[in-house]
Design a protein around this motif. Structure first.
Motif, short mmCIF file in Angstrom:
data_model
loop_
_atom_site.label_atom_id
_atom_site.label_comp_id
_atom_site.label_asym_id
_atom_site.label_seq_id
_atom_site.Cartn_x
_atom_site.Cartn_y
_atom_site.Cartn_z
N SER A 1 -21.44 -8.94 11.40
CA SER A 1 -20.27 -9.11 12.25
C SER A 1 -19.15 -8.16 11.83
CB SER A 1 -19.75 -10.55 12.14
OG SER A 1 -19.14 -10.75 10.88
N GLY A 2 -18.17 -8.10 12.67
CA GLY A 2 -16.93 -7.43 12.31
C GLY A 2 -16.13 -8.39 11.45
N TYR A 3 -14.89 -8.06 11.20
CA TYR A 3 -14.03 -8.93 10.38
C TYR A 3 -13.49 -10.06 11.24
CZ TYR A 3 -14.39 -5.23 6.98
OH TYR A 3 -14.89 -4.31 6.09
N GLU A 4 -13.83 -11.26 10.88
CA GLU A 4 -13.37 -12.44 11.60
C GLU A 4 -13.53 -13.67 10.72
OE1 GLU A 4 -16.34 -13.90 14.70
OE2 GLU A 4 -16.93 -11.81 14.48
N VAL A 5 -12.92 -14.75 11.10
CA VAL A 5 -13.02 -15.98 10.34
C VAL A 5 -14.42 -16.55 10.53
CG1 VAL A 5 -12.11 -18.30 10.02
CG2 VAL A 5 -10.56 -16.41 10.58
N ILE A 6 -15.09 -16.84 9.41
CA ILE A 6 -16.45 -17.34 9.47
C ILE A 6 -16.41 -18.87 9.42
CG2 ILE A 6 -18.72 -17.30 8.37
CD1 ILE A 6 -17.75 -14.60 9.50
N ARG B 1 -18.39 -19.30 15.72
CA ARG B 1 -17.95 -20.69 15.58
C ARG B 1 -17.29 -21.23 16.83
NH1 ARG B 1 -12.53 -21.36 13.37
NH2 ARG B 1 -11.46 -19.36 13.54
N SER B 2 -16.81 -20.34 17.72
CA SER B 2 -16.19 -20.77 18.97
C SER B 2 -17.19 -20.85 20.12
CB SER B 2 -15.06 -19.80 19.36
OG SER B 2 -14.08 -19.76 18.35
N PHE C 1 -16.59 -12.54 1.49
CA PHE C 1 -15.19 -12.93 1.40
C PHE C 1 -14.75 -13.87 2.53
CE2 PHE C 1 -15.59 -8.66 -0.47
CZ PHE C 1 -15.37 -8.99 -1.80
N GLY C 2 -15.69 -14.52 3.18
CA GLY C 2 -15.37 -15.46 4.24
C GLY C 2 -14.85 -14.83 5.51
N ILE C 3 -14.98 -13.48 5.64
CA ILE C 3 -14.47 -12.82 6.84
C ILE C 3 -15.50 -11.91 7.50
CG2 ILE C 3 -12.05 -12.92 6.18
CD1 ILE C 3 -12.32 -9.99 5.25
N ARG C 4 -16.67 -11.82 6.91
CA ARG C 4 -17.72 -10.97 7.49
C ARG C 4 -19.06 -11.64 7.24
NH1 ARG C 4 -17.52 -4.64 7.59
NH2 ARG C 4 -19.16 -4.36 9.12
N ALA C 5 -19.89 -11.74 8.28
CA ALA C 5 -21.18 -12.42 8.17
C ALA C 5 -22.32 -11.44 8.46
CB ALA C 5 -21.26 -13.58 9.14
N THR C 6 -23.44 -11.65 7.76
CA THR C 6 -24.67 -10.94 8.05
C THR C 6 -25.75 -11.99 8.29
OG1 THR C 6 -24.06 -9.06 6.69
CG2 THR C 6 -26.39 -9.31 7.20
N VAL C 7 -26.34 -11.94 9.49
CA VAL C 7 -27.40 -12.88 9.87
C VAL C 7 -28.71 -12.10 9.90
CG1 VAL C 7 -28.25 -14.43 11.67
CG2 VAL C 7 -25.78 -14.26 11.23
N THR C 8 -29.73 -12.67 9.24
CA THR C 8 -31.04 -12.01 9.17
C THR C 8 -32.12 -12.99 9.58
OG1 THR C 8 -30.26 -10.65 7.34
CG2 THR C 8 -32.64 -10.77 7.66
N VAL C 9 -33.01 -12.53 10.46
CA VAL C 9 -34.19 -13.31 10.84
C VAL C 9 -35.31 -12.86 9.90
CG1 VAL C 9 -35.83 -13.90 12.65
CG2 VAL C 9 -33.44 -13.44 13.23
#
Length: 144
Positions: free
Chosen positions: A108-113, A88-89, A61-69
């Motif tokens: 991530s937690g809830y934040e703008v992706i 992004r900052s 939903f554009g507010i939580r990211a999952t990064v996988t190696v």
């Protein structure tokens, strides 16, 4: 009056004492001529950047990211690898130990992706010390 024998005896004793005093200090000096070389207990190594990595980012939903190696190239001479994920900052979000399964995924937690970045690096942790050699970094961008 001293006799001739007692004079000679005194002269010989004085000569022996004088010779003993002159010779004694030279016996205390020593000269070493043998040389030995030890093999050095250290060496150098250059730690390159990982050649490649397969890192993915999925967003909810554009507010939580999952990064996988998914995979990465290990660095020669490195005994530890990690990933750092920046939002992004440019703020550090996560540091993971790539030798452990838990260090390969971050949610991530809830934040703008937006566009995030990652850095994967190899290290050589010198056994028995707190010294660490740091390798060059592989950088990449992530976005949903």
């Amino acid at each position: 009056m001293p006799t001739r024998n007692s004079f000679l005896r005194t002269l010989v004793i004085a000569a022996v004492v004088l010779l003993g005093l002159v010779a004694a200090p030279s016996a205390a000096f020593a000269a070493f001529t043998d040389t030995a070389r030890a093999n050095p207990q250290f060496s150098t190594a250059s730690l390159a950047a990982p050649a490649a990595a397969n890192v993915t980012m999925t967003c909810s939903f554009g507010i939580r990211a999952t990064v996988t190696v998914n995979s990465f190239s290990t660095v020669a001479n490195a005994n530890y690898h990690d990933i750092k994920i920046f939002d992004r900052s440019g703020n550090l979000e996560f540091t993971g130990d790539l030798s452990k399964a838990a260090g390969k995924t971050y949610t991530s937690g809830y934040e703008v992706i937006g566009t995030w970045t990652y850095e994967i690096r190899g290290y050589y942790k010198v056994p028995g010390t707190s010294n660490t050699w740091t390798g060059k970094v592989l950088k990449g961008n992530l976005s949903c």
